[in-house]
Design a protein around this motif. Structure first.
Motif, PDB file in Angstrom:
ATOM      1  N   SER A 292     -43.897  -0.263 -53.208  1.00 52.78           N
ATOM      2  CA  SER A 292     -44.607   1.017 -54.101  1.00 52.78           C
ATOM      3  C   SER A 292     -43.308   1.740 -54.473  1.00 52.78           C
ATOM      4  O   SER A 292     -43.133   2.251 -55.508  1.00 52.78           O
ATOM      5  CB  SER A 292     -45.279   1.826 -53.191  1.00 52.78           C
ATOM      6  N   ALA A 293     -42.180   1.864 -53.652  1.00 52.07           N
ATOM      7  CA  ALA A 293     -41.068   2.499 -53.689  1.00 52.07           C
ATOM      8  C   ALA A 293     -40.277   1.820 -54.952  1.00 52.07           C
ATOM      9  O   ALA A 293     -39.631   2.342 -55.733  1.00 52.07           O
ATOM     10  CB  ALA A 293     -40.062   2.768 -52.520  1.00 52.07           C
ATOM     11  N   GLU A 294     -40.183   0.620 -54.849  1.00 55.35           N
ATOM     12  CA  GLU A 294     -39.477  -0.329 -55.759  1.00 55.35           C
ATOM     13  C   GLU A 294     -40.280  -0.182 -57.091  1.00 55.35           C
ATOM     14  O   GLU A 294     -39.581  -0.331 -58.257  1.00 55.35           O
ATOM     15  CB  GLU A 294     -39.480  -1.905 -55.354  1.00 55.35           C
ATOM     16  N   LEU A 295     -41.528  -0.048 -57.264  1.00 58.28           N
ATOM     17  CA  LEU A 295     -42.416  -0.101 -58.341  1.00 58.28           C
ATOM     18  C   LEU A 295     -42.062   1.355 -59.119  1.00 58.28           C
ATOM     19  O   LEU A 295     -41.615   1.343 -60.326  1.00 58.28           O
ATOM     20  CB  LEU A 295     -43.745  -0.094 -58.255  1.00 58.28           C
ATOM     21  N   ARG A 330     -37.030  -5.893 -58.131  1.00 54.91           N
ATOM     22  CA  ARG A 330     -35.650  -5.534 -57.963  1.00 54.91           C
ATOM     23  C   ARG A 330     -35.013  -6.511 -58.765  1.00 54.91           C
ATOM     24  O   ARG A 330     -34.330  -5.825 -59.747  1.00 54.91           O
ATOM     25  CB  ARG A 330     -35.491  -5.145 -56.607  1.00 54.91           C
ATOM     26  N   GLU A 331     -35.066  -7.608 -58.577  1.00 55.08           N
ATOM     27  CA  GLU A 331     -33.901  -8.526 -59.224  1.00 55.08           C
ATOM     28  C   GLU A 331     -34.279  -8.786 -60.654  1.00 55.08           C
ATOM     29  O   GLU A 331     -33.523  -8.594 -61.515  1.00 55.08           O
ATOM     30  CB  GLU A 331     -34.368 -10.013 -58.675  1.00 55.08           C
ATOM     31  N   THR A 332     -35.869  -8.712 -60.861  1.00 55.82           N
ATOM     32  CA  THR A 332     -36.243  -8.659 -62.490  1.00 55.82           C
ATOM     33  C   THR A 332     -35.691  -7.443 -63.134  1.00 55.82           C
ATOM     34  O   THR A 332     -35.287  -7.657 -64.187  1.00 55.82           O
ATOM     35  CB  THR A 332     -37.562  -8.692 -62.597  1.00 55.82           C
ATOM     36  N   THR A 333     -36.035  -6.185 -62.535  1.00 62.89           N
ATOM     37  CA  THR A 333     -35.486  -4.976 -63.129  1.00 62.89           C
ATOM     38  C   THR A 333     -34.053  -4.998 -63.443  1.00 62.89           C
ATOM     39  O   THR A 333     -33.725  -4.587 -64.538  1.00 62.89           O
ATOM     40  CB  THR A 333     -35.784  -3.808 -62.317  1.00 62.89           C
ATOM     41  N   THR A 334     -33.205  -5.379 -62.596  1.00 61.14           N
ATOM     42  CA  THR A 334     -31.840  -5.568 -62.879  1.00 61.14           C
ATOM     43  C   THR A 334     -31.529  -6.398 -63.994  1.00 61.14           C
ATOM     44  O   THR A 334     -30.766  -6.103 -64.777  1.00 61.14           O
ATOM     45  CB  THR A 334     -31.025  -5.925 -61.713  1.00 61.14           C
ATOM     46  N   ASN A 335     -32.120  -7.705 -64.037  1.00 61.15           N
ATOM     47  CA  ASN A 335     -31.975  -8.518 -65.035  1.00 61.15           C
ATOM     48  C   ASN A 335     -32.295  -7.989 -66.554  1.00 61.15           C
ATOM     49  O   ASN A 335     -31.588  -8.299 -67.599  1.00 61.15           O
ATOM     50  CB  ASN A 335     -32.714  -9.862 -64.950  1.00 61.15           C
ATOM     51  N   ILE A 336     -33.500  -7.382 -66.599  1.00 61.63           N
ATOM     52  CA  ILE A 336     -34.066  -6.560 -67.964  1.00 61.63           C
ATOM     53  C   ILE A 336     -32.866  -5.724 -68.104  1.00 61.63           C
ATOM     54  O   ILE A 336     -32.624  -5.715 -69.394  1.00 61.63           O
ATOM     55  CB  ILE A 336     -35.238  -6.236 -67.662  1.00 61.63           C
ATOM     56  N   LEU A 337     -32.535  -4.955 -67.408  1.00 59.30           N
ATOM     57  CA  LEU A 337     -31.366  -3.677 -67.853  1.00 59.30           C
ATOM     58  C   LEU A 337     -30.239  -4.400 -68.253  1.00 59.30           C
ATOM     59  O   LEU A 337     -29.627  -4.028 -69.346  1.00 59.30           O
ATOM     60  CB  LEU A 337     -31.301  -2.773 -66.774  1.00 59.30           C
ATOM     61  N   LEU A 372     -32.695 -15.722 -59.574  1.00 56.03           N
ATOM     62  CA  LEU A 372     -34.159 -15.723 -59.229  1.00 56.03           C
ATOM     63  C   LEU A 372     -34.414 -17.149 -58.784  1.00 56.03           C
ATOM     64  O   LEU A 372     -35.454 -17.370 -58.185  1.00 56.03           O
ATOM     65  CB  LEU A 372     -34.922 -15.499 -60.742  1.00 56.03           C
ATOM     66  N   ALA A 373     -33.563 -17.992 -58.929  1.00 56.86           N
ATOM     67  CA  ALA A 373     -33.452 -19.319 -58.434  1.00 56.86           C
ATOM     68  C   ALA A 373     -33.664 -19.114 -56.728  1.00 56.86           C
ATOM     69  O   ALA A 373     -34.308 -19.838 -55.942  1.00 56.86           O
ATOM     70  CB  ALA A 373     -32.288 -20.447 -58.951  1.00 56.86           C
ATOM     71  N   THR A 374     -32.805 -18.528 -56.260  1.00 54.21           N
ATOM     72  CA  THR A 374     -32.774 -18.190 -54.972  1.00 54.21           C
ATOM     73  C   THR A 374     -33.829 -17.702 -54.488  1.00 54.21           C
ATOM     74  O   THR A 374     -34.532 -18.021 -53.332  1.00 54.21           O
ATOM     75  CB  THR A 374     -31.405 -17.127 -54.470  1.00 54.21           C
ATOM     76  N   LEU A 375     -34.522 -16.578 -55.278  1.00 52.64           N
ATOM     77  CA  LEU A 375     -35.746 -16.139 -54.738  1.00 52.64           C
ATOM     78  C   LEU A 375     -36.901 -17.143 -54.877  1.00 52.64           C
ATOM     79  O   LEU A 375     -37.847 -17.142 -53.965  1.00 52.64           O
ATOM     80  CB  LEU A 375     -36.076 -14.764 -55.812  1.00 52.64           C
TER      81      LEU A 375
END
Length: 410
Positions: A292-295, A330-337, A372-375
């Motif tokens: 929720s906090a990450e969202l 979190r990983e996806t947010t960073t990648n998009i930005l 993302l491959a690591t995830l």
């Protein structure tokens, strides 16, 4: 996408060492990160226990049998001294064998016990004088680096030959001499020697098992270090990128909207403080991602970057899957930005999964998705599946844990 360096292993949950040198809840079976036990430590401990077990179980028995034979067969004190010398040599060889160091005394003990057997058979006329060589031979022959089979035959042949030589100095019946001085001594020596070869193999298996245990411990330490480094990268890399964006925005507005600049700087200050707190929690193994906090954080970041964001909650996310889904978000947010020219992002949450779709993806093939491959490996290791797709300028990242499997995600 974002490069996350070395692959992360599964989260083991083992904490980092505290600054004072203590460990927060470390499993005692696992080696410490510093001063880890070496292979020699492991094998030395196991061999030490086996050595003590052999000494406690067999040494008193061998000494008692030897003393009984000396007391029974010796008629004079010098005969007792000779037979006792053979028993002592056998006991010395056994003690050094138990310590895995019999080669140091092998030759002297063999010479002594061989001489005692010859003296007992040819001079004293006692058929139990082979006791010493029947112990020393089987203990030393399997330890030889080569020609062990030939050495075993040689020892057995010597015992038989000395026994047969008894026929030259006695008038006893042939059958009695053959049985008492040849067949029984040589047979006992051959059987005991044969039994010691599997025993030697047993010790070899102990070493192999300890090597496997050492490798497993080393891999566990490596996985934990890589997990820690990766999580630290997640925290610091995400924060630094957001700080960079906010400072760039503040630079643009410094002359036109000082109020907004002050707000951005306060948010930067708060973000850095929160990152320091997360780093400490990571160091003390207390950090847990809250979905929720990450969202909420992702939503604020997208809006601050001028990206429209829509969040659809179809169901409450399974608590066990929440932490891994938070990492994916979190990983996806960073990648998009960092890598997309997105105008809008849609985040969909289900009971056991999350889907993030953004536009503005480059038309070229997607870059290497190491983060993302690591995830993906971590999600797969916990019974889930991570999907990454790019099509028509849209980029989709989805993670899902099938029902009945999400309870393994930790």
């Amino acid at each position: 996408m974002d490069d996350h360096g070395p692959h992360r292993g599964e989260r083991s949950g083992a904490p980092a060492d505290r600054p004072d040198g203590s460990a927060a809840g470390r499993d005692p079976a696992r080696p410490a990160r510093t001063g880890a036990l070496t292979l020699s430590d492991y094998t030395g401990t196991t061999r030490g226990r086996l050595s003590r077990l052999n000494l406690v179980m067999f040494l008193p028995l061998l000494a008692a049998v030897g003393a009984l034979l000396v007391a029974t067969d010796a008629e004079t004190w010098w005969q007792a001294a000779v037979l006792g010398l053979g028993v002592v040599a056998a006991l010395v060889a056994f003690v050094r064998w138990a310590a895995r160091d019999v080669s140091r005394v092998a030759l002297p003990c063999l010479i002594v016990t061989a001489a005692v057997w010859a003296f007992g058979a040819l001079v004293m006329g006692t058929d139990t004088a082979f006791y010493g060589i029947s112990i020393v031979g089987p203990l030393t022959v399997p330890q030889l680096p080569r020609h062990r089979g030939r050495a075993a035959l040689a020892v057995t042949a010597y015992v038989a030959a000395v026994g047969a030589a008894r026929l030259l100095v006695t008038q006893e019946p042939l059958s009695d001499v053959l049985i008492s001085y040849v067949i029984v001594p040589a047979g006992a020596t051959a059987v005991l020697t044969g039994l010691m070869f599997p025993n030697q193999r047993f010790y070899g298996l102990v070493v192999e098992l300890e090597e496997a245990r050492e490798r497993e411990a080393e891999l566990a330490v490596i996985r934990e270090r890589m997990r820690f480094a990766s999580d630290l990268h997640d925290i610091q890399g995400h924060t630094l990128h957001v700080v960079k964006l906010k400072i760039a925005l503040a630079q643009k507005l410094v002359h036109s909207d000082t109020g907004r600049v002050e707000q951005e700087l306060r948010e930067v200050h708060a973000l850095v403080s929160d990152t320091i707190t997360q780093t400490k929690e990571l160091a003390y193994a207390q950090r847990r991602l809250n979905l929720s906090a990450e969202l909420e954080n992702a939503k604020n970041l997208f809006e601050a970057a001028g990206i429209r964001v829509r969040v659809d909650r179809e169901a409450e996310v399974d608590a066990h899957a929440g932490e891994l889904l938070g990492q994916v978000l979190r990983e996806t947010t960073t990648n998009i930005l960092r890598h997309a020219q997105a105008a809008q992002v849609r985040i969909t949450l289900s009971e056991s999964g999350i889907t993030i779709v953004n536009d503005g993806a480059r038309e070229a093939p997607p870059p290497e998705l190491r983060g993302l491959a690591t995830l993906r490996e971590r999600v797969a290791g916990n019974g889930g599946e991570l999907t990454v797709e790019q099509e028509d300028g849209r980029f989709l990242t989805a993670a899902a844990f099938p029902h009945g499997r999400s309870d393994t995600a930790r």
